[in-house]
Design an enzyme around this catalytic site. Structure first.
Site, short mmCIF file in Angstrom:
data_model
loop_
_atom_site.label_atom_id
_atom_site.label_comp_id
_atom_site.label_asym_id
_atom_site.label_seq_id
_atom_site.Cartn_x
_atom_site.Cartn_y
_atom_site.Cartn_z
N ASP A 1 2.36 2.39 -1.59
CA ASP A 1 1.24 1.50 -1.86
C ASP A 1 0.05 2.26 -2.45
OD1 ASP A 1 0.33 -1.34 -1.14
OD2 ASP A 1 -1.28 -0.14 -0.28
N HIS B 1 4.79 -9.51 -4.57
CA HIS B 1 3.99 -10.27 -3.60
C HIS B 1 2.51 -10.36 -3.99
CE1 HIS B 1 3.33 -6.11 -2.76
NE2 HIS B 1 2.35 -6.41 -1.94
#
Ligand code: GLC
Ligand code: CA
Length: 553
Positions: free
Chosen positions: A200, A327
């Site tokens: 991330d 997402h």
């Protein structure tokens, strides 16, 4: 050819909260995922990327982790995780974990200790600064989810940096103890047998030391020149590689917002000793007067230029990921295709074909293989995502833009579009849960659902299945070089792949009408590998959202 497995793999991303609920509490969970492994096997993917499943207070749905070595109670237990991993491995599926280490939750033990200040082992685990003289914030940076990037902590009497929400304090990677703790935690997961990490916002872990004010964009100063691809990011990734990654057979992908092809050749270079591949964002980045909140479509010529540059400039040097959806993005068929008109199925197949025939590792986001669409939001109360909620407050409720003006922009790209429950069948709540789902199901589930598509040989699902199978059958899809044709067309995306004497022609119509197209002679007598029109291709034109792949032999 000695091609690593992750170059030949197709990845399926699961957002666990919205994938499958096994116990009727309305929240997707690990047992739910385990119960659907056969579905993924049938699709033919090789790897599952799990969005975060760790313990988290869910300020940002798991991207704010309070314990990296515990499973979020709503998702199940560590035993459930071990079972998922074992079952996946039994079926030949690999599991890649989301690694969120630019920041933790403010409820993580490290932060709880750190805010106590002096004399504490965790004192310098985060980025603490005094306010400016006279009491101002340390600098003018804005956070990704709205508001300033600094929060004052009463207990410690200092400000801490949070590039995302104030419940996501940034770790201080310049502190070697932080790195050691992160590497130990990663090793612990590797020893468990996981197959890789999706990292991330990994391009943001190194900050410049002085942290000056940024250029004002919207309400706040822009931190990116000082925090994105910062001075020591490559040093830290090499250290991570040496100490952890190189010891296991892993797939690693870095989420690297703002990355250029040149930078990507360092992050994901063949021999730079960092990561296997990157996620870049240029092709999904359309900025307007309200920043990312924008309903404009990207011009096809621009989209082609960007994707083609990524194809050619990494060729032979580095490796890339291929994606339309995840997402954080709206649904591909809504953004690039025809989600409400008669061509939903065809355009979903066209988009899949266009992407999956490129070089790189393809990622399919849950529901993309069904052609799932954006959600018909009625008002701001429908939002669950912290980013959308804050953006609406900051732009609309503040009176800067009218609701009428802003609404189409925010609904076009809200991350919530991707987060509605997976549509399994046409029973209540789309078969996702027997209870009340944490987020409403898209009302089109009676038409768009996995059960219906599995029963229809012409479904989007089987088109994806076929694309995945082709990738396994024809090495040219993995290895071939890329050449764009018809660069100036605003209607057609046409390219070739080349491997020795072998060639593929990929031709896609991005419009809802017939468009003139003459198949180059060398392909006329070849074979058609896949098309989204049942009656095969016709020379002379491409019909609405038509896609085909021809081979010269
Ligand atoms: C990444 C994630 C996103 C998250 C953010 C902060 O961009 O993909 O979902 O909100 O990082 O962790
Ligand atoms: Ca559940």
């Amino acid at each position: 050819m000695n091609t690593p497995w992750w170059k030949q793999a197709v990845v399926y991303q699961i957002y666990p909260r919205s994938f499958m609920d096994s116990n009727g509490d309305g929240i997707g969970d690990l047992k739910g995922i385990t119960s659907r492994l056969d579905y993924l096997k049938k699709l033919g993917v090789d790897v599952i990327w799990l969005s975060p499943v760790y313990q988290s207070p869910n300020d940002d749905n798991g991207y704010d982790i309070s314990d990296y070595q515990a499973i979020m109670a709503e998702f199940g237990t560590m035993e459930d995780f071990d079972e998922l991993l074992a079952k996946a491995h039994e079926k030949g599926l690999k599991i890649v974990m989301d690694l969120v280490v630019n920041h933790t939750s403010d409820e993580h033990r490290w932060f709880v200790e750190s805010r106590k200040g002096d004399g504490n082992r965790y004192r310098d685990y985060y980025i603490w600064r005094d306010g400016k003289e006279g009491g101002g914030l340390p600098n003018n940076w804005g956070a990704c989810f709205g508001g300033p990037a600094w929060e004052f902590d009463e207990e410690r009497g200092q400000y801490y940096l949070h590039l995302f929400s104030k419940k996501q304090p940034d770790l201080n990677w310049d502190n070697p103890a932080v790195r050691e703790d992160v590497f130990d935690m990663m090793t612990w997961w590797c020893e468990k047998g996981i197959d890789g990490f999706r990292m991330d916002v990994i391009s943001m872990i190194s900050k410049t030391e002085d942290m000056p004010d940024g250029e004002i964009r919207g309400l706040y100063g822009d931190y990116s020149p000082y925090c994105v691809h910062g001075p020591r990011v490559h040093e830290y990734l090499r250290e991570m590689n040496q100490k952890v990654l190189s010891k296991y057979d892993l797939m690693t992908v870095g989420e690297t917002a703002g990355v250029t092809t040149k930078e990507a050749c360092v992050y994901a270079g063949n021999d730079t000793g960092e990561l296997n591949m990157v996620f870049q964002f240029e092709h999904v980045d359309v900025h307007g007067p309200y920043g990312k909140w924008n309903e404009k479509r990207m011009l096809l010529t621009r989209l082609k230029k960007i994707l083609s540059r990524w194809q050619t400039e990494l060729s032979g040097k580095a490796w890339n990921s291929l994606y339309w959806d995840n997402h954080d993005q709206p649904r591909a068929v809504s953004r690039f295709g025809d989600d409400r008109g008669p061509f939903r199925v065809r355009s979903a197949k066209m988009l899949a074909t266009c992407l999956h025939m490129m070089q790189g590792t393809p990622y399919i986001y849950q529901g993309e293989e069904l052609g799932m669409t954006n959600y018909p939001f009625k008002g701001p109360r429908d939002f669950h995502d912290i980013e959308s909620i804050h953006a609406y407050e900051e732009w609309c409720e503040s009176g800067r833009v009218s609701h009428e003006e802003f609404w189409p922009c925010i609904t076009a790209v809200s991350r919530d579009n991707a987060r509605t429950p997976m549509q399994w069948d046409d029973t209540d709540q789309a078969g996702f849960t027997t209870g009340t789902p944490w987020m409403p199901v898209n009302p089109n589930y009676r038409e768009i659902n996995a059960r219906a598509e599995l029963a229809d040989p012409d479904s989007v699902f089987y088109h994806y299945q076929k694309l995945i199978a082709l990738r396994k059958q024809y090495p040219i899809i993995v290895e071939g070089t890329y050449r764009l044709l018809m660069a100036d067309s605003e209607e057609l995306f046409v390219y070739e792949r080349i491997l020795g004497e072998e060639k593929l022609l990929v031709a896609c119509n991005f419009t809802d009408h017939d468009t003139v197209f003459h198949v180059p002679r060398e392909f006329i007598s070849g074979t058609c590998l896949i098309t989204n029109y049942e009656d095969g291709f016709r020379d002379g034109k491409l019909r609405a959202y038509e896609a085909m792949v021809l081979r010269n032999m």
